[in-house]
Design a protein around this motif. Structure first.
Motif, PDB file in Angstrom:
ATOM      1  N   HIS A  81       1.080  -1.131   0.038  1.00 49.13           N
ATOM      2  CA  HIS A  81      -0.084   0.051  -0.143  1.00 49.13           C
ATOM      3  C   HIS A  81       0.924   1.348  -0.161  1.00 49.13           C
ATOM      4  O   HIS A  81       1.959   1.054   0.779  1.00 49.13           O
ATOM      5  N   ARG A  82       0.630   2.285  -0.836  1.00 48.22           N
ATOM      6  CA  ARG A  82       1.430   3.516  -0.935  1.00 48.22           C
ATOM      7  C   ARG A  82       1.360   4.400   0.113  1.00 48.22           C
ATOM      8  O   ARG A  82       2.245   5.060   0.577  1.00 48.22           O
ATOM      9  N   HIS A  83       0.137   4.414   0.571  1.00 56.28           N
ATOM     10  CA  HIS A  83      -0.080   5.633   1.686  1.00 56.28           C
ATOM     11  C   HIS A  83       0.585   4.894   3.091  1.00 56.28           C
ATOM     12  O   HIS A  83       0.655   3.719   3.470  1.00 56.28           O
ATOM     13  N   PHE A  84       0.895   5.831   3.863  1.00 53.28           N
ATOM     14  CA  PHE A  84       1.403   5.664   5.389  1.00 53.28           C
ATOM     15  C   PHE A  84       0.537   6.273   6.336  1.00 53.28           C
ATOM     16  O   PHE A  84       0.768   6.540   7.632  1.00 53.28           O
ATOM     17  N   SER A  85      -0.782   6.188   5.981  1.00 57.04           N
ATOM     18  CA  SER A  85      -1.958   6.776   6.783  1.00 57.04           C
ATOM     19  C   SER A  85      -2.158   6.115   8.064  1.00 57.04           C
ATOM     20  O   SER A  85      -2.395   6.618   9.300  1.00 57.04           O
ATOM     21  N   HIS A  86      -1.823   4.992   8.054  1.00 57.96           N
ATOM     22  CA  HIS A  86      -1.684   3.819   9.287  1.00 57.96           C
ATOM     23  C   HIS A  86      -0.692   4.504  10.259  1.00 57.96           C
ATOM     24  O   HIS A  86      -0.720   3.908  11.345  1.00 57.96           O
ATOM     25  N   LEU A  87       0.547   5.174   9.952  1.00 60.86           N
ATOM     26  CA  LEU A  87       1.741   5.587  10.647  1.00 60.86           C
ATOM     27  C   LEU A  87       1.741   6.984  10.875  1.00 60.86           C
ATOM     28  O   LEU A  87       2.728   7.573  11.341  1.00 60.86           O
ATOM     29  N   LEU A  88       0.480   7.609  10.520  1.00 55.36           N
ATOM     30  CA  LEU A  88       0.483   9.209  11.067  1.00 55.36           C
ATOM     31  C   LEU A  88       1.234   9.436  12.248  1.00 55.36           C
ATOM     32  O   LEU A  88       1.761  10.505  12.547  1.00 55.36           O
TER      33      LEU A  88
ATOM     34  N   HIS B 169       7.753  -3.280   7.870  1.00 53.05           N
ATOM     35  CA  HIS B 169       6.589  -4.059   7.450  1.00 53.05           C
ATOM     36  C   HIS B 169       6.044  -3.389   6.297  1.00 53.05           C
ATOM     37  O   HIS B 169       5.610  -3.932   5.431  1.00 53.05           O
ATOM     38  N   TRP B 170       5.720  -2.143   6.508  1.00 54.51           N
ATOM     39  CA  TRP B 170       4.886  -1.268   5.378  1.00 54.51           C
ATOM     40  C   TRP B 170       5.804  -1.004   3.998  1.00 54.51           C
ATOM     41  O   TRP B 170       5.472  -1.376   3.106  1.00 54.51           O
ATOM     42  N   ILE B 171       6.947  -0.570   4.413  1.00 57.11           N
ATOM     43  CA  ILE B 171       7.699  -0.392   3.279  1.00 57.11           C
ATOM     44  C   ILE B 171       8.496  -1.580   2.382  1.00 57.11           C
ATOM     45  O   ILE B 171       8.841  -1.666   1.310  1.00 57.11           O
ATOM     46  N   GLY B 172       8.470  -2.878   3.071  1.00 57.05           N
ATOM     47  CA  GLY B 172       8.774  -3.944   2.680  1.00 57.05           C
ATOM     48  C   GLY B 172       7.814  -4.769   1.552  1.00 57.05           C
ATOM     49  O   GLY B 172       8.185  -5.294   0.696  1.00 57.05           O
ATOM     50  N   PHE B 173       6.400  -4.254   1.496  1.00 53.71           N
ATOM     51  CA  PHE B 173       5.591  -4.566   0.409  1.00 53.71           C
ATOM     52  C   PHE B 173       6.027  -3.690  -0.630  1.00 53.71           C
ATOM     53  O   PHE B 173       5.654  -2.518  -0.754  1.00 53.71           O
ATOM     54  N   LYS B 174       6.614  -4.142  -1.931  1.00 52.93           N
ATOM     55  CA  LYS B 174       7.031  -3.321  -2.917  1.00 52.93           C
ATOM     56  C   LYS B 174       6.025  -3.117  -3.879  1.00 52.93           C
ATOM     57  O   LYS B 174       6.071  -2.149  -4.713  1.00 52.93           O
ATOM     58  N   GLY B 175       5.004  -3.832  -4.247  1.00 53.50           N
ATOM     59  CA  GLY B 175       4.114  -3.893  -5.280  1.00 53.50           C
ATOM     60  C   GLY B 175       3.355  -2.620  -5.570  1.00 53.50           C
ATOM     61  O   GLY B 175       3.430  -2.182  -6.743  1.00 53.50           O
ATOM     62  N   ALA B 176       2.956  -2.073  -4.632  1.00 52.11           N
ATOM     63  CA  ALA B 176       1.782  -0.883  -4.592  1.00 52.11           C
ATOM     64  C   ALA B 176       2.428   0.587  -4.338  1.00 52.11           C
ATOM     65  O   ALA B 176       1.856   1.423  -4.307  1.00 52.11           O
ATOM     66  N   LEU B 177       3.871   0.610  -4.011  1.00 50.15           N
ATOM     67  CA  LEU B 177       4.563   1.590  -3.522  1.00 50.15           C
ATOM     68  C   LEU B 177       4.650   2.346  -4.712  1.00 50.15           C
ATOM     69  O   LEU B 177       4.887   2.351  -5.682  1.00 50.15           O
ATOM     70  N   GLN B 178       4.643   3.963  -4.145  1.00 51.25           N
ATOM     71  CA  GLN B 178       4.707   5.099  -5.281  1.00 51.25           C
ATOM     72  C   GLN B 178       5.716   6.040  -4.766  1.00 51.25           C
ATOM     73  O   GLN B 178       6.307   5.560  -3.565  1.00 51.25           O
ATOM     74  N   GLY B 179       5.961   7.124  -5.341  1.00 47.13           N
ATOM     75  CA  GLY B 179       6.801   8.030  -5.094  1.00 47.13           C
ATOM     76  C   GLY B 179       6.814   8.391  -3.439  1.00 47.13           C
ATOM     77  O   GLY B 179       7.873   8.426  -2.959  1.00 47.13           O
ATOM     78  N   TYR B 180       5.583   8.666  -3.207  1.00 51.82           N
ATOM     79  CA  TYR B 180       5.768   9.362  -1.725  1.00 51.82           C
ATOM     80  C   TYR B 180       5.950   8.339  -0.650  1.00 51.82           C
ATOM     81  O   TYR B 180       5.917   8.719   0.579  1.00 51.82           O
TER      82      TYR B 180
END
Length: 723
Positions: free
Chosen positions: A527-534, A559-570
Motif C-alpha cells: 500500500h502506497r499510503h502511510f496513513s496508518h503510521l501518522l 513491514h510497510w515499506i517492505g511490500f513493494k508492489g503498490a508503493l509509489q513515490g511518496y
C-alpha cells in the motif's frame, strides 16, 4: 528593446549574507549559486514531464515540443474550475483545461535547446531550423496576470506562426476509460472567438454560469516579436472577457525593461528567505527547483495548490485531494521559512468553514466539521460516518480524518510563526473537527473510547473499527486543543472531555508486524499510503525519543515499506522522513535517492496517470529533516546527515517557536549554529556535535539528553561555536 535585455535579464547580483565555519559573515552570489540548479535541456522532448515550466502563482505554462516543427506552450490558470451541482465534484467541480499555443517554424527543427533560469524565473530557448533561427524568452510575470513570450528570429523564421488551440471545456477525468461518468454529463458550450482593439481572445462560457477567457496580442518590431497572453476567469458572469483583455492592454504598454525588473525583483526577494547547500549536487539541484516550483504554483492571496498547480495536463485527478496530497504539498514550506506561500492553505480552509459544516451528517452540523477525499476549491464533499457505520459502506465516504490532518498544517502555520491570530482562527476549526469524533466515539466494556467503522485512505478492504488513521489525528487534535486553550486562556467547557478522551482513548491496534490498519484489518498487502503510521510521522506522537516505542516504530516501518508492489513515490519520501526521525541518515538518504531515480520526471514533476504535484515537494521536506528537525518543543541540528555528507550548511531554516536556525558542518563536524528568535521564548536545541559548545566564550551546559536551552527575547540571536 535590445536583444541583451531578453537573454541576459537583470544584472542584479543577488548578494546575501551567510556564515562560514567560524561564524563570520560572507556573501553569496545568488545568481551564480542558483544557476547550478537551472534545468538545462539539450533538446526539448515531446513529454510534459520533460518541459520547462513557468508560473506566477495563478498563470503558468509548460513548454515542450509538439512535432518536428512545433513548440507547445500549455496555458493553465489554477482557479479555472467548473461549478455544477448534483454530480461528483470530479466532474461537476473539476479543474478545467484551457488550451495551448503553438509556435510553428517555417523549417524543420534541427536543434532545439532550452534553459529554465531559477534566479530570474524565466525560460529561454534557441531553435535552429533549415530556414533560420528563433531565440525565445518566456516568463509568467510575478505581479501581473500575464505570460510573455519574446522572440528574435533570423532568415525565413521571421515568418514563424503563433496559433492558439482551445481544449474542450470538460473534466479530463472523462478521458479515462476506467472512470464511470455521471449520466448525461456534457462538456461546457463551445467557445467563441473574438477580437477587441487588436487583442484576440477565446471566450468560454460555462453551463453553470460564469466564464473564462484566453486573450493574446502580438507586437512586432523588425526581427522581434512579443506575444502577451492572459486568462480571465469569473464564476458568476462574463467579466472574464474584460479581465483578460485589460490585462493584455495594460501590460503591453509597459516597457520590457520595466516588466523584467518588477518580475525579477519579486523573485530576488523570495529565494534568500532561506539557504540550503548540501554535497549531493543533484539532490541540491532538485531541492532548489522545488523552491522555484512552490512559488510558481501559489503566492499570498492566490489559490491554494491543487494536484497540478498552474500546469494543467490530461489527468483523472482534476481536483483537490485532502487525504494526503495537499498535506504533502504544503509540508516543506514551514521549515523553508516560506510562510507567506503556506498561508494560502489557511486562506482556503478559512474561506470554506460553512461548507466544512455541510460535509458532516445533518444531526452534527451545529458543531462539527469535516471534509471528504476529493473536491473542488469549495471543499464541499460529505463524510458520512455515523456511530452506525458498517463494513458495507462506501470507503471514500468514511474518510473521517482528512480535515484534522489538514489542520495539522494550519497548526504548523501558527507554531512556526507564533502568530496568535492564526491560533484564534484555528481553534474553532479544530474544535469542530474533534466535535465530529465526539459524536462518533463510544466507551465500551473495557472503559476505553472506541471508534466506529471508518476508512484508512485507499487501503484495500480498509474499513475498520478503531482505525489508526483516525486514532492518531483524534489524539493529536485533543492534545492540541488543550495546548491552544491554555495559550489563549479560554477555559473552554469541553476541556475535561478532551482530557478524558486522551486518558481513555483505546490503544493503537497492533500485531506482530507492528501497527495495523485498525482493529479489524491487519496491514498485509502492499500500500502506497502511510496513513496508518501518522502517529509516527508527521504527528510525532510516537517518536524515536520515546524509547519504549522504538521496536514498534521500526517493525511498523519495515513491514510497510517492505511490500513493494503498490508503493509509489511518496512512499519513499515518507520512509525517508521516518528514518530521518530515527536518526538513520544513510537509510533516509537511500530512500530519497531511490525516489529521485525511479519516479521523478526529467523536469522534477511527478505523475500517477496524471500530474500529482505533492511527491517531489514532500521530498524537499525529507531533505530538510536530514538537516533540521523540530517537534515536541525541541530542535535538532544535523540529526540525520548521511555519512557521505561531510560538509553541509543552511541559513534561516525555521522551526517551531518561530526560531530561525543557521548552521555549518565541515569535515563531518558541526562547527557553528545560530539561533534567531522571531517571537521570543525558550529554545531547546540538540547540536549534533561532540565538542565543547560555547557562546561568547561561555561554555554551554547540556542537559541529560544533550540539549542546550536558552530564553531568547524577540529579535535577539544566540551564536554557538563548537570547539
Amino acid at each position: 528593446m535590445k536583444k541583451a535585455l531578453l537573454i541576459c535579464f537583470a544584472t542584479f547580483l543577488g548578494l546575501f549574507t551567510y556564515y562560514n565555519v567560524n561564524g563570520q559573515s560572507k556573501k553569496i552570489n545568488w545568481e551564480k549559486f542558483l544557476s547550478q540548479s537551472d534545468l538545462v535541456f539539450d533538446t526539448l522532448t515531446t513529454q510534459w514531464g520533460g518541459g520547462a515550466f513557468i508560473g506566477n502563482g495563478l498563470l503558468g505554462s509548460m513548454i515542450y515540443t509538439k512535432s518536428a516543427n512545433e513548440i507547445r506552450f500549455d496555458i493553465g490558470r489554477t482557479d479555472v474550475y467548473d461549478h455544477r451541482e448534483n454530480m461528483s465534484p470530479l466532474f461537476g467541480k473539476c479543474r478545467l483545461p484551457i488550451g495551448y499555443f503553438i509556435l510553428t517554424t517555417k523549417g524543420k527543427i534541427q536543434k532545439n535547446t532550452a534553459r529554465l533560469h531559477l534566479w530570474n524565473a524565466m525560460a529561454t530557448g534557441s531553435i535552429t531550423t533549415d530556414k533560420g533561427t528563433i531565440s525565445w524568452t518566456a516568463f509568467a510575470h510575478a505581479q501581473n496576470n500575464i505570460v510573455l513570450v519574446s522572440t528574435t528570429s533570423t532568415g525565413d523564421e521571421k515568418e514563424f506562426a503563433w496559433k492558439f488551440v482551445p481544449e474542450r471545456s470538460m473534466s479530463s477525468r472523462a478521458n479515462f476509460s476506467y472512470v464511470k461518468q455521471p449520466e448525461n454529463y456534457e462538456p461546457n458550450p463551445q467557445p467563441a472567438w473574438r477580437n477587441k482593439n487588436s487583442v484576440q481572445y477565446v471566450f468560454q462560457p460555462l453551463s453553470a454560469g460564469g466564464s473564462y477567457t484566453t486573450a493574446w496580442m502580438e507586437l512586432t518590431n523588425k526581427d522581434k516579436r512579443d506575444i502577451f497572453i492572459s486568462v480571465g476567469y469569473s464564476r458568476y458572469n462574463d467579466s472574464s472577457e474584460m479581465e483578460a483583455v485589460n490585462a493584455i492592454q495594460q501590460s503591453s504598454v509597459i516597457s520590457l525593461k520595466k516588466m523584467i525588473k518588477t518580475h525579477t525583483d519579486w523573485w530576488h526577494n523570495y529565494y534568500p528567505q532561506s539557504y540550503v547547500s548540501i554535497p549531493d549536487k543533484q539532490m541540491q539541484k532538485f531541492y532548489w527547483i522545488q523552491q522555484y516550483k512552490l512559488a510558481s504554483a501559489t503566492r499570498p492571496g492566490k489559490p491554494a495548490i491543487d494536484l497540478m498547480g498552474p500546469w494543467f495536463y490530461n489527468t483523472p485527478w482534476p481536483a483537490y485531494w485532502f487525504n494526503l496530497n495537499m498535506q504533502l504539498t504544503y509540508s516543506p514550506l514551514y521549515t523553508a521559512n516560506r510562510l507567506g506561500i503556506a498561508h494560502t492553505l489557511v486562506e482556503m480552509i478559512d474561506a470554506n468553514k460553512s461548507n466544512l459544516a455541510l460535509n458532516v451528517p445533518l444531526p452534527y452540523r451545529y458543531n462539527s466539521l469535516a471534509v471528504g477525499r476529493a473536491a473542488g476549491p469549495d471543499m464541499l464533499l460529505p463524510v458520512l460516518t455515523t456511530p452506525q457505520s458498517s463494513p458495507g459502506d462506501d470507503g471514500a465516504s468514511l474518510e473521517t480524518a482528512n480535515l484534522m490532518w489538514l489542520l495539522f498544517y494550519y497548526w504548523k502555520q501558527y507554531r512556526y510563526s507564533m502568530d496568535e491570530e492564526i491560533l484564534k482562527n484555528l481553534f474553532p476549526l479544530l474544535k469542530g473537527s474533534v466535535n465530529y469524533y465526539i459524536h462518533l466515539i463510544k466507551k465500551e466494556s473495557d472503559g476505553k473510547w472506541h471508534l466506529p467503522y471508518t476508512y484508512s485512505p485507499e487501503y484495500p478492504g480498509g474499513i475498520t473499527r478503531d482505525c489508526n488513521y483516525d486514532l492518531a489525528v483524534l489524539r493529536w487534535g485533543c492534545e492540541t486543543l488543550l495546548k491552544a486553550d491554555a495559550i489563549l486562556r479560554l477555559n473552554d467547557g469541553l476541556k475535561s472531555k478532551w482530557q478524558d478522551i486522551l486518558t481513555n482513548l483505546t490503544d493503537y491496534p497492533t500485531d506482530s508486524n507492528g501497527l495495523r490498519i485498525g482493529r479489524d484489518v491487519p496491514f498485509n498487502v502492499s500500500h502506497r499510503h502511510f496513513s496508518h503510521l501518522l502517529m509516527i510521522y508527521p504527528l510525532y506522537l510516537m517518536n524515536w525519543d520515546m524509547t519504549e516505542y522504538r521496536s514498534l516504530i521500526e517493525r511498523s516501518l519495515q513491514h510497510w515499506i517492505g511490500f513493494k508492489g503498490a508503493l509509489q513515490g511518496y512512499s519513499y519520501t515518507g520512509a525517508a522522513s521516518m528514518y530521518a526521525m530515527m536518526g538513520k541518515g544513510n537509510e533516509a538518504y537511500g530512500y530519497l535517492a531511490q525516489f529521485l531515480k525511479k519516479y521523478l520526471k526529467p523536469n522534477t514533476m511527478y505523475m500517477e496517470s496524471g500530474p500529482v504535484i505533492e511527491t517531489p515537494l514532500a521530498a524537499a521536506q525529507s531533505i530538510h529533516e536530514l538537516l533540521l528537525q523540530s517537534y515536541d518543543d525541541k530542535i535538532k541540528v544535523f540529526p540525520a546527515v548521511p555519512d557521505d555528507w561531510k560538509d553541509a550548511e543552511f541559513q534561516n531554516l525555521r522551526t517551531e517557536g518561530g526560531f530561525l536556525i543557521s548552521a555549518v558542518r565541515k569535515d563531518g563536524v558541526t562547527k557553528w549554529v545560530s539561533i534567531k528568535s522571531t517571537a521570543g521564548g525558550k529554545c531547546s536545541i540538540l547540536v549534533n556535535a561532540d565538542g565543547v559548545i560555547k557562546s561568547k566564550s561561555k561554555v554551554i551546559i547540556k542537559d541529560a539528553d544533550g540539549y542546550c536551552s536558552f530564553e531568547i527575547p524577540k529579535g535577539q540571536e544566540v551564536n554557538l561555536h563548537i570547539e
